[in-house]
Each structure stands twice: as structure tokens, then as C-alpha cells.
Design an enzyme around this catalytic site. Structure first.
Site, mmCIF file in Angstrom:
data_model
loop_
_atom_site.group_PDB
_atom_site.id
_atom_site.type_symbol
_atom_site.label_atom_id
_atom_site.label_comp_id
_atom_site.label_asym_id
_atom_site.label_seq_id
_atom_site.Cartn_x
_atom_site.Cartn_y
_atom_site.Cartn_z
ATOM 1 N N PRO A 6 60.114 63.138 41.849
ATOM 2 C CA PRO A 6 60.691 64.183 40.514
ATOM 3 C C PRO A 6 59.908 62.262 39.816
ATOM 4 O O PRO A 6 60.971 62.012 39.014
ATOM 5 C CB PRO A 6 61.941 64.134 40.583
ATOM 6 C CG PRO A 6 62.210 63.678 42.241
ATOM 7 C CD PRO A 6 61.807 63.157 42.776
ATOM 8 N N CYS A 7 58.902 62.165 39.290
ATOM 9 C CA CYS A 7 58.259 60.782 38.952
ATOM 10 C C CYS A 7 58.427 61.267 37.247
ATOM 11 O O CYS A 7 58.578 59.690 36.885
ATOM 12 C CB CYS A 7 56.582 60.388 39.407
ATOM 13 S SG CYS A 7 56.306 61.911 38.610
#
Lengths: 256, 184
Positions: A159-160
Site C-alpha cells: 500500500p504505497c
């Protein structure tokens, strides 16, 4: 005419490769539903390697762009898969990819470290870029962290999008800033609240009942009632006021 | 475009769609490449590595070719040439850095009684004749495998090995002679 036993013996030495050998060479692609819409995903026998979202493109255009991008980046054949890799669909639905295997062989150690740190941010929470830099023991490499996140081969799954600017604005994203904002709101992040706090120079919240200071989106911070809540500009400021850094969201200036 | 119609399915598929073409290439030549790799290296696991590496290199090479170059490609000798390069590189690295478990391995295979799996593997690896092939010098082994195991014509063996046909013939006949002496 092969009467010669040696020659017929040699001719009998052919063999077929094992069934799974092709999967050591080629990756498989599938199209699956994700939080922004349909995404294209490629996986090798090591795990999920690449994910892309092309917005409301039609299937053929998306497939061609995906194949071209994959080829440029991995130089590996990409064949159609018959089913999504185990755990992919639930990971996209829940935003938790704990059980999913990734193939991050093409990345540098630094990029892998950045992505591993990003995986520790729970759904519904965000962290600043500098936090990642501190977590991986490279506190000065904030810009390089941003670059590594922009090159994340498997967005959504790693989850950047949960790494944001410290002024409360979502910041850049592989799939565009607008998609990032949509995703974070979908995960329940109060972006407006963060922005309001940032305008008052508040980046950390502390509770005078627990004596702990957190990032505002930490689940411990979200439980603080307004009466007991105190905002701080820095962790150092909170510490000199007698608070200690939360051990869950680890807002400390230096990684433990 | 008429010229393309007379191409074989592999080249046609490679021109139409690189990935589908690769699937076609693999489907057509996997047995040939794997058999060659297996009889050159003499080990099942090495044959898998060599085959995977050769096909991957072939894919990466053809990804950079234009239509003309693909149309002019002779897929079989081209692919086999790549395999031979991969094998030579592998032999060269192995001579320089022998794998640490090389010393222990024979002890293992001698000591344990032959189980069902071992018997199956021996059948897959071809038994005695395959063992003898491994004893041939590399140039003779390569020539014998290409000519008589996977049945390439002498001219193609010469292309793949980058040798004159006369040299290939003499490697083959010396290799066969040695094998006959060993089986006698």
C-alpha cells in the site's frame, strides 16, 4: 534402418521437460476487480510481480499496455492465466495482503526495504515519507523513498498509497493523485481532518490519559476524546511535555 | 504480406504477438531443447535450469527484433545456438566455482538403496548409455547429442556449434567410436 543398437539407444534418450517448467520462464496475467475498478496482475511462480490499473480503458487496450509495460520492465514472456494467484482477490478486497507472496526479484535492496516498511501500515492509516526513511534506517533518504514508492510494481497490494505528504495533502501516486485520494477515503482515512490539523501545525496527537503521542491516523489516536486530546508539531515537543511515542505507529524521530 | 503466409507457425505467431509466439516456440521446441540440455549436462535439475535460461534469453533476444529479422529467423538452429551458449557459460562458471556439494553427492547416491523414485529417475535419465555420454569430451558429446539424440542434420549441427561440417562429422564419429569401445 536404424539397425545399429548404439544409434537407436541414443535416439531413445530424448525426454520431455516437466509440466511446470514453462511457469519458471513465463509469467501469467489475469484481470481482477480491485478497489478502483478492474486491474491487470502478473504473477510468476515466485508470487505476484506486477499490478496496473488503466482506468476505464477497454479490455484490449489495457491488455496491450500491460503486456508492453511488463515486457519493458521484466523481459519475461507473459501468458494468459486461467485463475488468479491464491490470495489475490481477498487481498484486493480487504486491503490486507499478509498471506500473499510477491516476486520482488527485479528490485534493489533499498526498494525492497521501502516496500516492506510500507506493508506495515494498516488500512485506514497513513504515514509521512520521512517515517519510511526512518523505519529502514536511512533517515536522510526521504526523496529516494518517494522514488522507490513511485516504482512500486504492485500498488494496492503493497500500500504505497498510505504514504502521504506531511502537510496533509495526499501527494503523488503511481495511478495519479486523484486515485490516491479516492483510495484513502475508501479506506476510511479522514483526509479533511488531517488537512485541518496540518493547517494548525499539528502533526501528532497525544492523550493526557495514556501519556502517549501518535500519528493522527493511528488507531490509538483515533480513540482519544476531544477533552483529552493535545496536538503537537513534533514528537520532540510532545516528549518535552511529558509524552512518550506510541509503540504501535512509532512516530519517534529515530527508529528504535 | 504474402510472403508471411508461407512462414512456419512459430515465426508467424512471433510476428503477430510476441507472447503467443513464445508459447508456440516453447510448445514446438521444448522437447528438443530439454533433451539436448539433459544429455549435455547429464543432470535433470541442470537440464531444467539450462532450458529455462535458454528460452528466457531467446525471448529477450526476439523482443528486440523487427518483423524482417523474425521472418528471416531459422528458429531451430537459432534456439539451439542459444542453448549451446548457455551451456558453455554454465560449464565455464562451474569449472571456476565448483558447487560446494559436489563432493558429497556421489556418497549419497551410492549409499542409499534404489527406491521407487530413484528407479523412475534413472529411467528418465536414460541409464547406462546416458552415463557413458557424460564421459565423452565436451565437443564430441555435443556433436553426438545434436546429431544422434535429437537428430539434427549435420549441416545444422555445424551451424549450431559454429564448426565446419567436416569437423562435426569427425567429432561425431570419434564420439561414437569411443561409446562403442565403452559399451563393448
Amino acid at each position: 534402418m536404424n539397425q545399429d543398437p548404439l544409434l537407436s539407444g541414443l535416439a531413445g534418450l530424448t525426454a520431455d521437460p516437466p509440466e511446470g517448467l514453462l511457469d519458471r520462464i513465463a509469467a501469467r496475467w489475469v484481470r481482477v476487480e480491485g478497489p478502483l475498478g478492474e486491474v491487470s496482475v502478473a504473477a510468476t511462480d515466485q508470487g505476484v510481480a506486477f499490478l496496473r490499473w488503466y482506468g476505464p480503458h477497454d479490455d484490449t487496450a489495457a491488455r496491450e499496455s500491460f503486456a508492453a509495460e511488463f515486457r519493458a520492465r521484466f523481459g519475461r514472456p507473459l501468458l494468459q492465466g486461467d485463475r488468479p494467484p491464491a490470495g489475490l482477490v481477498p487481498a484486493l478486497r480487504t486491503g490486507k495482503a499478509a498471506g500473499l507472496r510477491f516476486d520482488l526479484r527485479e528490485l534493489s535492496d533499498f526498494q525492497r526495504d521501502v516496500l516492506t516498511a510500507a506493508q506495515r501500515i494498516p488500512r485506514g492509516e497513513v504515514r509521512p515519507y520521512a517515517w519510511i526513511a526512518r523505519q529502514i534506517g536511512r533517515p536522510a533518504a526521504v526523496r529516494a523513498v518517494g522514488t522507490a514508492l513511485a516504482r512500486n510494481p504492485v500498488p494496492l497490494l503493497i500500500p504505497c498509497h498510505r504514504i502521504v505528504r506531511s502537510d496533509g495533502a495526499p501527494g503523488e501516486y503511481v495511478f495519479g493523485a486523484e486515485a490516491k485520494e479516492r483510495l484513502l477515503r475508501h479506506e476510511g482515512v479522514d483526509l479533511d481532518g488531517l488537512r485541518d490539523l496540518a493547517q494548525e501545525n499539528v502533526f501528532y496527537l497525544a492523550s493526557d490519559t495514556t501519556g502517549i503521542v501518535c500519528f493522527p491516523t493511528c488507531h490509538n489516536a483515533r480513540r482519544i476524546t476531544p477533552r483529552h486530546r493535545h496536538g503537537f508539531r513534533s514528537v520532540a515537543q510532545a516528549e518535552s511535555a511529558g509524552y512518550r511515542a506510541c509503540r504501535t505507529c512509532r512516530p519517534g524521530e529515530v527508529a528504535a | 504480406m504474402n510472403r508471411l503466409d508461407c512462414l512456419d507457425p512459430v515465426r508467424k505467431a512471433l510476428i503477430d504477438d510476441l507472447d503467443q509466439g513464445f508459447a508456440e516456440l516453447y510448445g514446438t521446441y521444448r522437447g528438443l531443447v530439454f533433451s539436448t540440455a539433459l544429455r549435455l549436462s547429464g543432470r535433470w535439475a541442470d537440464a531444467e535450469d539450462l532450458t529455462a535460461e535458454a528460452f528466457l534469453r531467446a525471448y529477450r533476444a526476439v523482443a528486440g527484433y523487427d518483423r524482417e529479422r523474425i521472418a528471416a529467423l531459422q528458429p531451430r538452429p537459432w534456439l539451439m545456438t542459444i542453448l549451446m551458449n548457455v551451456w558453455r557459460n554454465c560449464v565455464r562458471t562451474r569449472v571456476r566455482h565448483p558447487p560446494p556439494d559436489l563432493m558429497e553427492e556421489p556418497v549419497d547416491s551410492v549409499d542409499t538403496g534404489e527406491g521407487v523414485e530413484a528407479a523412475a529417475e534413472r529411467r528418465e535419465t536414460g541409464g547406462e548409455l546416458a552415463e557413458l555420454l557424460r564421459l565423452l569430451p565436451e565437443d564430441q558429446r555435443a556433436a553426438v547429442v545434436l546429431r544422434h539424440v535429437v537428430d539434427l542434420p549435420v549441416s545444422e549441427v555445424a551451424t549450431v556449434l559454429g564448426l565446419p561440417q567436416g569437423t562435426v562429422k569427425s567429432h561425431v564419429s570419434r564420439g561414437l567410436k569411443r561409446l562403442r569401445e565403452m559399451t563393448r
